[in-house]
Design an enzyme around this catalytic site. Sequence first.
Site, PDB file in Angstrom:
ATOM      1  N   ARG A   1      67.638  70.344  54.921  1.00 18.04           N
ATOM      2  CA  ARG A   1      68.696  69.891  56.203  1.00 18.04           C
ATOM      3  C   ARG A   1      69.480  68.800  55.850  1.00 18.04           C
ATOM      4  O   ARG A   1      69.246  67.556  56.026  1.00 18.04           O
ATOM      5  CB  ARG A   1      67.575  69.250  57.143  1.00 18.04           C
ATOM      6  CG  ARG A   1      66.632  70.550  57.710  1.00 18.04           C
ATOM      7  CD  ARG A   1      65.609  69.866  58.863  1.00 18.04           C
ATOM      8  NE  ARG A   1      64.797  68.881  58.509  1.00 18.04           N
ATOM      9  CZ  ARG A   1      63.621  69.101  57.852  1.00 18.04           C
ATOM     10  NH1 ARG A   1      63.153  70.182  57.581  1.00 18.04           N
ATOM     11  NH2 ARG A   1      62.759  68.094  57.438  1.00 18.04           N
TER      12      ARG A   1
ATOM     13  N   GLU B   1      52.286  60.399  37.114  1.00 15.13           N
ATOM     14  CA  GLU B   1      51.262  59.625  37.692  1.00 15.13           C
ATOM     15  C   GLU B   1      51.123  59.833  39.212  1.00 15.13           C
ATOM     16  O   GLU B   1      50.068  59.483  39.918  1.00 15.13           O
ATOM     17  CB  GLU B   1      51.897  58.254  37.415  1.00 15.13           C
ATOM     18  CG  GLU B   1      50.843  57.262  37.946  1.00 15.13           C
ATOM     19  CD  GLU B   1      49.622  57.107  36.770  1.00 15.13           C
ATOM     20  OE1 GLU B   1      48.489  57.324  37.437  1.00 15.13           O
ATOM     21  OE2 GLU B   1      49.652  57.007  35.823  1.00 15.13           O
TER      22      GLU B   1
ATOM     23  N   GLY C   1      48.114  58.341  44.493  1.00 15.58           N
ATOM     24  CA  GLY C   1      49.430  57.523  44.956  1.00 15.58           C
ATOM     25  C   GLY C   1      49.903  56.372  43.892  1.00 15.58           C
ATOM     26  O   GLY C   1      49.936  56.620  42.891  1.00 15.58           O
TER      27      GLY C   1
ATOM     28  N   ASP D   1      43.160  69.383  48.495  1.00 13.26           N
ATOM     29  CA  ASP D   1      43.866  68.186  47.849  1.00 13.26           C
ATOM     30  C   ASP D   1      43.116  67.644  46.936  1.00 13.26           C
ATOM     31  O   ASP D   1      43.579  67.464  45.751  1.00 13.26           O
ATOM     32  CB  ASP D   1      44.141  67.502  49.176  1.00 13.26           C
ATOM     33  CG  ASP D   1      44.825  66.236  48.598  1.00 13.26           C
ATOM     34  OD1 ASP D   1      46.133  66.080  48.428  1.00 13.26           O
ATOM     35  OD2 ASP D   1      44.247  65.204  48.408  1.00 13.26           O
TER      36      ASP D   1
ATOM     37  N   LYS E   1      43.588  67.585  42.633  1.00 14.27           N
ATOM     38  CA  LYS E   1      43.625  66.222  41.757  1.00 14.27           C
ATOM     39  C   LYS E   1      42.239  66.161  40.778  1.00 14.27           C
ATOM     40  O   LYS E   1      42.347  65.886  39.592  1.00 14.27           O
ATOM     41  CB  LYS E   1      43.376  65.404  42.705  1.00 14.27           C
ATOM     42  CG  LYS E   1      44.384  64.897  43.531  1.00 14.27           C
ATOM     43  CD  LYS E   1      44.472  64.184  44.798  1.00 14.27           C
ATOM     44  CE  LYS E   1      45.625  63.680  45.678  1.00 14.27           C
ATOM     45  NZ  LYS E   1      45.179  62.854  46.734  1.00 14.27           N
TER      46      LYS E   1
END
Length: 429
Positions: free
Chosen positions: A48, A130, A135, A202, A206
């Site tokens: 956008r 990473e 996070g 999720d 990981k």
Amino acid sequence: MRTRPLKVALLGCGVVGSEVARIMTTHADDLAARIGAPVELAGVAVRRPAKVREGIDPALVTTDATALVKRGDIDVVVEVIGGIEPARALITTAFEHGASVVSANKALLAQDGAALHAAAEQQGRDLYYEAAVAGAIPLIRPLRESLAGDKVNRVLGIVNGTTNFILDKMDSTGAGYQEALDEATALGYAEADPTADVEGFDAAAKAAILAGIAFHTRVRLDDVYREGMTEVTAADFASAKEMGCTIKLLAICERAADGASVTARVHPAMIPLSHPLASVRGAYNAVFVESEAAGQLMFYGPGAGGAPTASAVLGDLVAVCRNLRGGATGPGESAYAALPVSPMGEVVTRYHISLDVADKPGVLAQVATVFAEHGVSIDTVRQQGKDGEASLVVVTHRASDAALTGTVEALRSLDTVRGVASIMRVEGE
């Protein structure tokens, strides 16, 4: 050695991407000092373009991400758009046109990490990620660099902040699952559609990445056993507390005792309150690493959010830019071990099983016989009964998932067993 400005293309300018752009601008002098050359934001690909993006020159904004990564003067592409496509095509195109890549895309790396590493190696470029796991917590680099000379045997962690917030609320307040989820949504911890988090998708992505790095073996998302947490109840927490435990959604990556195979799985589990992971509260993440030489290591911190994730992205950006200045590349894929990934049926752990049974003599003996016939040793049993009905809680010694599954199927066939209320693994002991 290069001294000209290093040009960066940013793919995506949402919560994480906007923070990456902000830090690149506000910390430009520090980044240049650490790298030894300036870094320049050369383009930002978005969906956008009319949206106002504070601090970003509108002239840099484009909707043509492919043209941006094909420019030829781009040194590093930062991909924070997520998903499989067009991210995969954009990353491989970036390699083909001479750029290294920094990504936060856990889903893509878990599914196609091997192919992306191969593409990077073929072109002599870096692939750093990473930010794809936990996070801001430094985890990928310690596993593939700091512990490169060690043998990692187990990685056990809380790698999803949304689920940890929900389970923490259920534990600390006695709330039910839906009530805790509603609070997480209201506070912005859970998406409008929380499926990826609460069903373990999720965390499974990981886990695949962590297992691959830890064990020098290619582990894909399809190799990871996944079980969500939507069936966890307040009664489960009450049972956990009676055992001196709490419940967490864990990603567990293990090397077999004989070293011949590995497993990767995500599921709710009871863990003792004495374990460091039991004290991880709210939306925080923590990963517990067990290796032969270093022993037990724990990595803890915010596992999501714009600024924390951008911190990990910028750390990778600095590393990649330093490599570019020195004419080198960092560590690539290490899959030399090529260990097989064992199915869930071969995983050995303890179990907590809650049964609804008839309250009459001989029930416990029948149940114990079924466990014995399937080779599952009982550690403790607790029975409570009233008005012809009873609950029977059995905690086992370590047994394989296949043996436990056979046991439960046989228990269901007993006339005295009304139902299996819950089954939960016990980890961290």
